[in-house]
Write a protein that holds these residues in place. Structure first.
Motif, PDB file in Angstrom:
ATOM      1  N   SER A 100     -39.390  22.714  -7.070  1.00 32.37           N
ATOM      2  CA  SER A 100     -39.911  21.861  -5.996  1.00 32.37           C
ATOM      3  C   SER A 100     -40.479  22.682  -4.845  1.00 32.37           C
ATOM      4  O   SER A 100     -41.502  22.323  -4.266  1.00 32.37           O
ATOM      5  CB  SER A 100     -38.820  20.905  -5.489  1.00 32.37           C
ATOM      6  OG  SER A 100     -37.708  21.645  -5.022  1.00 32.37           O
ATOM      7  N   LEU A 103     -43.977  24.029  -5.964  1.00 27.18           N
ATOM      8  CA  LEU A 103     -44.967  22.945  -6.007  1.00 27.18           C
ATOM      9  C   LEU A 103     -45.339  22.496  -4.594  1.00 27.18           C
ATOM     10  O   LEU A 103     -46.516  22.257  -4.300  1.00 27.18           O
ATOM     11  CB  LEU A 103     -44.431  21.767  -6.824  1.00 27.18           C
ATOM     12  CG  LEU A 103     -44.244  22.020  -8.324  1.00 27.18           C
ATOM     13  CD1 LEU A 103     -43.521  20.849  -8.971  1.00 27.18           C
ATOM     14  CD2 LEU A 103     -45.583  22.268  -9.020  1.00 27.18           C
ATOM     15  N   SER A 104     -44.346  22.411  -3.706  1.00 26.30           N
ATOM     16  CA  SER A 104     -44.623  22.029  -2.313  1.00 26.30           C
ATOM     17  C   SER A 104     -45.491  23.071  -1.623  1.00 26.30           C
ATOM     18  O   SER A 104     -46.404  22.729  -0.860  1.00 26.30           O
ATOM     19  CB  SER A 104     -43.309  21.854  -1.537  1.00 26.30           C
ATOM     20  OG  SER A 104     -42.556  20.793  -2.063  1.00 26.30           O
ATOM     21  N   PHE A 106     -47.638  25.093  -3.097  1.00 24.17           N
ATOM     22  CA  PHE A 106     -48.981  25.026  -3.658  1.00 24.17           C
ATOM     23  C   PHE A 106     -49.754  23.834  -3.089  1.00 24.17           C
ATOM     24  O   PHE A 106     -50.939  23.936  -2.787  1.00 24.17           O
ATOM     25  CB  PHE A 106     -48.917  24.951  -5.183  1.00 24.17           C
ATOM     26  CG  PHE A 106     -50.128  25.520  -5.852  1.00 24.17           C
ATOM     27  CD1 PHE A 106     -50.280  26.891  -6.005  1.00 24.17           C
ATOM     28  CD2 PHE A 106     -51.143  24.696  -6.306  1.00 24.17           C
ATOM     29  CE1 PHE A 106     -51.401  27.430  -6.609  1.00 24.17           C
ATOM     30  CE2 PHE A 106     -52.275  25.218  -6.912  1.00 24.17           C
ATOM     31  CZ  PHE A 106     -52.411  26.587  -7.058  1.00 24.17           C
ATOM     32  N   ARG A 107     -49.062  22.696  -2.930  1.00 19.04           N
ATOM     33  CA  ARG A 107     -49.715  21.521  -2.331  1.00 19.04           C
ATOM     34  C   ARG A 107     -50.141  21.814  -0.892  1.00 19.04           C
ATOM     35  O   ARG A 107     -51.207  21.395  -0.450  1.00 19.04           O
ATOM     36  CB  ARG A 107     -48.768  20.316  -2.369  1.00 19.04           C
ATOM     37  CG  ARG A 107     -48.558  19.761  -3.778  1.00 19.04           C
ATOM     38  CD  ARG A 107     -47.730  18.479  -3.764  1.00 19.04           C
ATOM     39  NE  ARG A 107     -47.502  18.004  -5.116  1.00 19.04           N
ATOM     40  CZ  ARG A 107     -46.346  18.103  -5.758  1.00 19.04           C
ATOM     41  NH1 ARG A 107     -45.299  18.646  -5.162  1.00 19.04           N
ATOM     42  NH2 ARG A 107     -46.226  17.647  -6.995  1.00 19.04           N
ATOM     43  N   ARG A 163     -47.954  23.743 -14.674  1.00 18.76           N
ATOM     44  CA  ARG A 163     -47.876  23.527 -13.223  1.00 18.76           C
ATOM     45  C   ARG A 163     -49.058  22.698 -12.749  1.00 18.76           C
ATOM     46  O   ARG A 163     -48.898  21.763 -11.958  1.00 18.76           O
ATOM     47  CB  ARG A 163     -47.851  24.861 -12.479  1.00 18.76           C
ATOM     48  CG  ARG A 163     -47.786  24.691 -10.959  1.00 18.76           C
ATOM     49  CD  ARG A 163     -48.093  25.956 -10.214  1.00 18.76           C
ATOM     50  NE  ARG A 163     -49.481  26.357 -10.377  1.00 18.76           N
ATOM     51  CZ  ARG A 163     -49.992  27.460  -9.835  1.00 18.76           C
ATOM     52  NH1 ARG A 163     -49.217  28.285  -9.146  1.00 18.76           N
ATOM     53  NH2 ARG A 163     -51.260  27.765 -10.008  1.00 18.76           N
ATOM     54  N   ASP A 164     -50.240  23.018 -13.240  1.00 15.83           N
ATOM     55  CA  ASP A 164     -51.433  22.279 -12.833  1.00 15.83           C
ATOM     56  C   ASP A 164     -51.316  20.810 -13.224  1.00 15.83           C
ATOM     57  O   ASP A 164     -51.710  19.925 -12.461  1.00 15.83           O
ATOM     58  CB  ASP A 164     -52.679  22.912 -13.456  1.00 15.83           C
ATOM     59  CG  ASP A 164     -52.899  24.346 -12.972  1.00 15.83           C
ATOM     60  OD1 ASP A 164     -52.319  24.714 -11.932  1.00 15.83           O
ATOM     61  OD2 ASP A 164     -53.634  25.093 -13.647  1.00 15.83           O
ATOM     62  N   LEU A 167     -48.850  19.095 -10.856  1.00 18.65           N
ATOM     63  CA  LEU A 167     -49.477  18.904  -9.543  1.00 18.65           C
ATOM     64  C   LEU A 167     -50.427  17.705  -9.533  1.00 18.65           C
ATOM     65  O   LEU A 167     -50.615  17.060  -8.502  1.00 18.65           O
ATOM     66  CB  LEU A 167     -50.251  20.172  -9.136  1.00 18.65           C
ATOM     67  CG  LEU A 167     -49.403  21.343  -8.648  1.00 18.65           C
ATOM     68  CD1 LEU A 167     -50.254  22.606  -8.561  1.00 18.65           C
ATOM     69  CD2 LEU A 167     -48.763  21.029  -7.295  1.00 18.65           C
TER      70      LEU A 167
END
Length: 198
Positions: A100, A103-104, A106-107, A163-164, A167
């Protein structure tokens, strides 16, 4: 480590954990040294004593998040069997990039990099470089590649495919799907390496 050093390290860690919370919940642009100081329960002057700027603190926070990862995927590269080493690395690498926090982060980069381009260059100075260098050494030593950079980039790009998808809102893959994906990507890598050396 003496008591003074322990207290300094405790305060530094509190600032980094506060920064992680503020950066990931509010974004880089809205994050301020005041908010991070409040979250860490220290003064803003104390934050600046440890970190000279917000971007310096952001970089340190990324490094802190990486070092706090439960699984060090580089440990797998020590395995004597090359295929096992790569597959073990790959599975751990994917799990780390589906966390998490990652991912956070990257966002955040996608959402704010146009207004704060320094965060992207900071991220790439911390994350990928720390991964690519040990992998390049491994690819040279174990796979016999004189110029391993392209192979490293292609293999890790294959690993990051899940991952992509996540996302973009796709379901998180199962452990079995991750293992199958890593095996397929590694087989492609090893087959292509063998072809180059034939």
């Amino acid at each position: 480590m003496g008591k003074i050093e322990q207290n300094k390290e405790k305060k530094r860690r509190a600032i980094l954990e506060a920064a992680q919370h503020v950066f990931l919940s509010e974004g880089y642009i809205l994050a301020s040294m005041d908010k991070i100081a409040d979250q860490a329960q220290v003064t803003k002057q104390t934050v600046y004593r440890y970190f000279s700027s917000k971007i310096d603190l952001f970089q340190a926070t990324l490094m802190h998040m990486g070092s706090d990862s439960e699984d060090n995927f580089f440990d797998h590269l020590k395995k004597p069997d090359t295929k096992d080493a790569l597959e073990g690395f790959g599975v751990s690498f994917i799990h780390a990039h589906l966390s998490s926090n990652h991912l956070s982060t990257f966002r955040l980069l996608v959402a704010e990099s146009a207004k704060a381009p320094e965060i992207t260059s900071t991220f790439f100075s911390v994350g990928p470089n720390e991964t690519d260098t040990p992998l390049a050494v491994f690819f040279t030593d174990r796979l016999g590649l004189a110029e391993p950079d392209t192979a490293v980039r292609l293999w890790t790009s294959m690993l990051l495919g899940f991952r992509d998808c996540v996302l973009m809102g796709m379901p998180r893959p199962s452990d079995q799907q991750i293992e199958q994906h890593v095996k397929a990507a590694t087989e492609l890598l090893l087959a292509n390496t063998a072809k180059q050396q034939a």
